[in-house]
Design an enzyme around this catalytic site. Structure first.
Site, PDB file in Angstrom:
ATOM      1  N   ARG A 167      24.725  21.594 -47.045  1.00 37.71           N
ATOM      2  CA  ARG A 167      25.504  22.389 -48.010  1.00 37.71           C
ATOM      3  C   ARG A 167      24.591  23.305 -48.821  1.00 37.71           C
ATOM      4  NH1 ARG A 167      27.932  19.927 -44.975  1.00 37.71           N
ATOM      5  NH2 ARG A 167      29.805  18.684 -45.255  1.00 37.71           N
ATOM      6  N   SER A 239      36.065  19.121 -50.860  1.00 33.11           N
ATOM      7  CA  SER A 239      35.068  18.127 -51.260  1.00 33.11           C
ATOM      8  C   SER A 239      34.318  18.634 -52.488  1.00 33.11           C
ATOM      9  CB  SER A 239      34.081  17.878 -50.121  1.00 33.11           C
ATOM     10  OG  SER A 239      34.752  17.365 -48.988  1.00 33.11           O
ATOM     11  N   GLU A 337      29.207  19.736 -55.036  1.00 33.54           N
ATOM     12  CA  GLU A 337      29.076  20.714 -53.960  1.00 33.54           C
ATOM     13  C   GLU A 337      29.651  22.041 -54.424  1.00 33.54           C
ATOM     14  OE1 GLU A 337      31.193  21.349 -49.635  1.00 33.54           O
ATOM     15  OE2 GLU A 337      30.548  19.341 -50.169  1.00 33.54           O
TER      16      GLU A 337
END
Length: 341
Positions: A167, A239, A337
């Site tokens: 990520r 997420s 994230e």
């Protein structure tokens, strides 16, 4: 075509459904349009305040943004090279990523199917290095086309220079974050039959079905629909937290008390494992936990949702509560994230 608006509502520009204002909002559909925006009197002296967004699926506005939000609508999905074994495809940064996956599957090209149903645009996917079910966007990339906001010249950044990690990418860090705006991404897709079914419950979802590109895509879309809320109905950014990577020693210590704790291998790191943040959050007693109008999603604790007209501070404070509680319970630091502006 370009548009520039001051004191602009961001309500329709973020999937959390947060109604905040941006000091300036600009939109463009060509590279030349982006150049025009960057040289506009409202913007050219404030380039350090620019944030270029896609569908707004990986951002959380913490309040009104006293800066410049840009959104690109550069389109196009074009095969630019083809061999017997693979195709090279140039994708405009403003293309909805899942539309690109559907196009690839429809043409019989392999490699993108495990990234089905991830919201957002292709340019943002290149910045975030989206991933799911054992696949990462960065592994598809040949190079990324950008506009340099200082020189106003286009540049090509090779995959090897994009610094892709979990990520993460070059484009998430200064100075690149302010210096480059992604305008297109060139990806490679395979013509050879190849599937990645080992992650999560993809293989189980395909039990009794023929293993085809279309069926794999359908299975992943169905799995995600069961686990993740539809952002058009319940505001969320997918997420919210990264899955933390911890030492095997720490993992074994936790496993002694929680034998069912799941884990995944970390490529190139034999002494480390990745632990699902959702599992840590749920086993910290936070499943369904609410703070103001924000909530830990009951079906997937990795997700924070705008359950009831949440304010930006509701979501930010809930994130802080989750991080603190997991740290106290497991001595593991999880991190967002999502980009918090």
């Amino acid at each position: 075509m370009i548009t520039i608006t001051t004191n602009a509502s961001m309500l329709g520009k973020n999937t959390f459904g947060i109604d905040v204002k941006a000091a300036v909002f600009g939109e463009y559909n060509t590279v030349e349009g982006l150049r025009m925006i960057l040289t506009n009197e409202l913007i050219k002296g404030r380039k350090h305040q620019i944030w270029n967004i896609g569908q707004g699926s990986n951002i959380l506005f913490s309040g009104n943004y006293d800066g410049i939000i840009l959104h690109g609508k550069i389109k196009g999905i074009d095969i630019i090279d083809e061999t017997d074994t693979e195709v090279t495809v140039r994708v405009g940064a403003g293309e909805i990523w899942d539309d690109v996956v559907a196009w690839a599957v429809g043409h019989g090209f392999y490699g993108a199917e495990n990234l089905s149903a991830i919201p957002g645009e292709t340019g943002a996917a290149a910045v975030q290095n989206i991933g799911a079910y054992g696949a990462e966007f960065g592994n598809l990339v040949k190079h990324v086309e950008v506009l340099n906001t200082e020189t106003l010249e286009t540049e090509t950044i090779a995959q090897s220079d994009c610094q892709y990690g979990y990520r993460d990418s070059l484009f998430k860090h200064q100075p690149a974050k302010q210096l480059y705006v992604v305008t297109a991404v060139v990806i490679r897709l395979s013509k050879a039959v190849s599937f990645n079914l080992e992650y999560g419950n993809v293989k189980a979802a395909l039990d009794g079905k023929e293993i085809t590109l279309a069926n794999v895509r359908d299975a992943i879309v169905d799995i995600r629909a069961c686990k993740l809320p539809d952002w058009t109905k319940t505001g969320n950014a997918g997420s919210f937290f990264k899955n933390p990577v911890i030492s095997k020693e720490q993992f074994e210590g936790i496993k002694a008390n929680y034998p069912n704790i799941p884990s995944y291998k970390v490529a190139g790191e034999d002494n480390k494992v990745k632990v699902p943040a959702g599992w840590l959050i749920e086993n910290s007693g936070l499943k369904g936990f609410r703070h103001g109008g924000a909530q830990v999603y009951e079906k997937q604790c990795l997700v924070l949702v705008n359950a009831d007209n949440a304010s930006p501070s509701d979501i930010v404070e809930l994130s802080d509560i989750v991080i603190r509680t997991v740290k106290e319970k497991f001595d593991i630091e999880i991190s967002p994230e999502v980009n918090i502006l």
